[in-house]
Design a protein around this motif. Sequence first.
Motif, PDB file in Angstrom:
ATOM      1  N   ALA A  83       0.842  -1.195   0.000  1.00 48.42           N
ATOM      2  CA  ALA A  83       0.000   0.000   0.000  1.00 48.42           C
ATOM      3  C   ALA A  83       0.877   1.245   0.000  1.00 48.42           C
ATOM      4  N   PRO A  84       0.439   2.342  -0.635  1.00 52.80           N
ATOM      5  CA  PRO A  84       1.194   3.595  -0.565  1.00 52.80           C
ATOM      6  C   PRO A  84       1.360   4.051   0.883  1.00 52.80           C
ATOM      7  N   TYR A  85       2.433   4.805   1.140  1.00 55.37           N
ATOM      8  CA  TYR A  85       2.765   5.130   2.516  1.00 55.37           C
ATOM      9  C   TYR A  85       1.665   5.921   3.214  1.00 55.37           C
ATOM     10  N   ALA A  86       0.973   6.796   2.502  1.00 55.22           N
ATOM     11  CA  ALA A  86      -0.089   7.593   3.132  1.00 55.22           C
ATOM     12  C   ALA A  86      -1.187   6.695   3.683  1.00 55.22           C
ATOM     13  N   GLN A  87      -1.529   5.630   2.958  1.00 48.86           N
ATOM     14  CA  GLN A  87      -2.538   4.692   3.437  1.00 48.86           C
ATOM     15  C   GLN A  87      -2.031   3.939   4.661  1.00 48.86           C
ATOM     16  N   ILE A  88      -0.777   3.545   4.617  1.00 49.68           N
ATOM     17  CA  ILE A  88      -0.179   2.842   5.753  1.00 49.68           C
ATOM     18  C   ILE A  88      -0.199   3.721   6.997  1.00 49.68           C
ATOM     19  N   GLU A  89       0.214   4.959   6.846  1.00 45.79           N
ATOM     20  CA  GLU A  89       0.301   5.869   7.990  1.00 45.79           C
ATOM     21  C   GLU A  89      -1.079   6.095   8.611  1.00 45.79           C
ATOM     22  N   ALA A  90      -2.102   6.237   7.764  1.00 47.63           N
ATOM     23  CA  ALA A  90      -3.455   6.466   8.285  1.00 47.63           C
ATOM     24  C   ALA A  90      -3.960   5.242   9.046  1.00 47.63           C
ATOM     25  N   PHE A  91      -3.717   4.053   8.511  1.00 54.16           N
ATOM     26  CA  PHE A  91      -4.180   2.836   9.180  1.00 54.16           C
ATOM     27  C   PHE A  91      -3.383   2.587  10.456  1.00 54.16           C
ATOM     28  N   LYS A  92      -2.097   2.853  10.406  1.00 51.80           N
ATOM     29  CA  LYS A  92      -1.241   2.701  11.593  1.00 51.80           C
ATOM     30  C   LYS A  92      -1.722   3.614  12.714  1.00 51.80           C
ATOM     31  N   LYS A  93      -2.089   4.843  12.386  1.00 53.06           N
ATOM     32  CA  LYS A  93      -2.605   5.777  13.387  1.00 53.06           C
ATOM     33  C   LYS A  93      -3.915   5.269  13.956  1.00 53.06           C
ATOM     34  N   ARG A  94      -4.793   4.762  13.104  1.00 55.23           N
ATOM     35  CA  ARG A  94      -6.072   4.218  13.571  1.00 55.23           C
ATOM     36  C   ARG A  94      -5.855   3.096  14.577  1.00 55.23           C
ATOM     37  N   MET A  95      -4.889   2.220  14.304  1.00 54.37           N
ATOM     38  CA  MET A  95      -4.663   1.057  15.144  1.00 54.37           C
ATOM     39  C   MET A  95      -3.794   1.359  16.364  1.00 54.37           C
ATOM     40  N   GLY A  96      -3.164   2.535  16.397  1.00 52.64           N
ATOM     41  CA  GLY A  96      -2.364   2.921  17.558  1.00 52.64           C
ATOM     42  C   GLY A  96      -1.021   2.225  17.654  1.00 52.64           C
ATOM     43  N   TRP A  97      -0.455   1.854  16.517  1.00 49.68           N
ATOM     44  CA  TRP A  97       0.822   1.140  16.510  1.00 49.68           C
ATOM     45  C   TRP A  97       1.990   2.104  16.383  1.00 49.68           C
ATOM     46  N   ASN A  98       3.169   1.662  16.837  1.00 57.53           N
ATOM     47  CA  ASN A  98       4.377   2.486  16.785  1.00 57.53           C
ATOM     48  C   ASN A  98       5.529   1.841  16.019  1.00 57.53           C
ATOM     49  N   PHE A  99       5.425   0.590  15.656  1.00 59.17           N
ATOM     50  CA  PHE A  99       6.537  -0.097  14.987  1.00 59.17           C
ATOM     51  C   PHE A  99       6.825   0.527  13.611  1.00 59.17           C
ATOM     52  N   PRO A 100       8.063   0.403  13.120  1.00 61.70           N
ATOM     53  CA  PRO A 100       8.413   0.936  11.801  1.00 61.70           C
ATOM     54  C   PRO A 100       7.639   0.205  10.702  1.00 61.70           C
ATOM     55  N   TRP A 101       7.070   0.958   9.768  1.00 57.71           N
ATOM     56  CA  TRP A 101       6.255   0.374   8.693  1.00 57.71           C
ATOM     57  C   TRP A 101       6.497   1.201   7.435  1.00 57.71           C
ATOM     58  N   VAL A 102       6.958   0.560   6.375  1.00 60.61           N
ATOM     59  CA  VAL A 102       7.281   1.268   5.138  1.00 60.61           C
ATOM     60  C   VAL A 102       6.512   0.658   3.971  1.00 60.61           C
ATOM     61  N   SER A 103       6.500   1.391   2.857  1.00 61.78           N
ATOM     62  CA  SER A 103       5.761   0.975   1.667  1.00 61.78           C
ATOM     63  C   SER A 103       6.706   0.496   0.569  1.00 61.78           C
ATOM     64  N   SER A 104       6.378  -0.643  -0.006  1.00 60.79           N
ATOM     65  CA  SER A 104       7.129  -1.172  -1.150  1.00 60.79           C
ATOM     66  C   SER A 104       6.369  -0.944  -2.454  1.00 60.79           C
ATOM     67  N   PHE A 105       5.476   0.045  -2.462  1.00 59.79           N
ATOM     68  CA  PHE A 105       4.591   0.294  -3.600  1.00 59.79           C
ATOM     69  C   PHE A 105       5.360   0.423  -4.914  1.00 59.79           C
ATOM     70  N   ALA A 106       6.486   1.123  -4.909  1.00 61.13           N
ATOM     71  CA  ALA A 106       7.254   1.367  -6.129  1.00 61.13           C
ATOM     72  C   ALA A 106       8.422   0.397  -6.285  1.00 61.13           C
ATOM     73  N   SER A 107       8.349  -0.733  -5.631  1.00 58.87           N
ATOM     74  CA  SER A 107       9.466  -1.683  -5.585  1.00 58.87           C
ATOM     75  C   SER A 107       9.002  -3.083  -5.986  1.00 58.87           C
ATOM     76  N   ASP A 108       9.953  -3.907  -6.404  1.00 54.92           N
ATOM     77  CA  ASP A 108       9.666  -5.317  -6.700  1.00 54.92           C
ATOM     78  C   ASP A 108       9.750  -6.194  -5.455  1.00 54.92           C
ATOM     79  N   PHE A 109      10.021  -5.596  -4.321  1.00 52.53           N
ATOM     80  CA  PHE A 109      10.330  -6.372  -3.118  1.00 52.53           C
ATOM     81  C   PHE A 109       9.284  -7.439  -2.821  1.00 52.53           C
ATOM     82  N   ASN A 110       8.010  -7.066  -2.758  1.00 48.57           N
ATOM     83  CA  ASN A 110       6.963  -8.030  -2.406  1.00 48.57           C
ATOM     84  C   ASN A 110       6.876  -9.178  -3.403  1.00 48.57           C
TER      85      ASN A 110
END
Length: 230
Positions: A83-110
């Motif tokens: 997911a794009p980082y903006a979506q990740i950040e919004a969901f992370k805030k909703r869930m109250g999490w603090n762990f590092p979470w990044v987006s591979s949207f523009a990458s072949d990583f996944n």
Amino acid sequence: MTRQRRALPWEKVEKRYEFDSASGKVALADLFNGRNQLIVYHFMFGPDWQEGCPSCSFVSDHFDGTLIHLTNRDTTLAVISRAPYAQIEAFKKRMGWNFPWVSSFASDFNFDYHVSFTPEDRASGKAEYNYAVGEFPSEEGPGFSVFAKDTAGEVFHTFSSFGRGVDILMGTYNFLDLVPQGRDEDGLAHSMAWVRHHDRYTEDYFVDPTQKYVQPKKTGGSCCSGESDS
């Protein structure tokens, strides 16, 4: 088993992967955050999903309390989704999490680590997941991958696990295994049909034993469903 896992050969990561983060573009090597070992959780959150997978959210509810302990054992934990980082950040805030979470949207990583699947692979039944090739009901799959740096600073992939292999990350299951009813998942069409996002358990909580895995709705309002072990 643990000793055998640590004895597996290391595979050098030759490709440069970049991710979107709160501080901009970061490389895989940056995710180590100065340490020599990195655990990546592959969180099921597609580019156009309205929210993250409930089962992956259940897994991730266990992460924040581990961070200080892992940090002091030369290990960093990071979460990666497509997911794009903006979506990740919004969901992370909703869930109250603090762990590092990044987006591979523009990458072949996944795709390279076999936790995201092209429409063509899914349609042809040739999705590669959990060390097998076949049909897969979702655009994304759960798992975790472990990386290490050698003395020269080179990054190596040392281990990955998928499907029910991620159970080891869920302390709640260990508690449930102690009680008479256990996990109480026998007879469920989807073993984790009982799981909800932690802000969606209500007084009228009910488990439908016939419910199969349902991929989170897309931002356009469409939805896919099927069975999964996520």
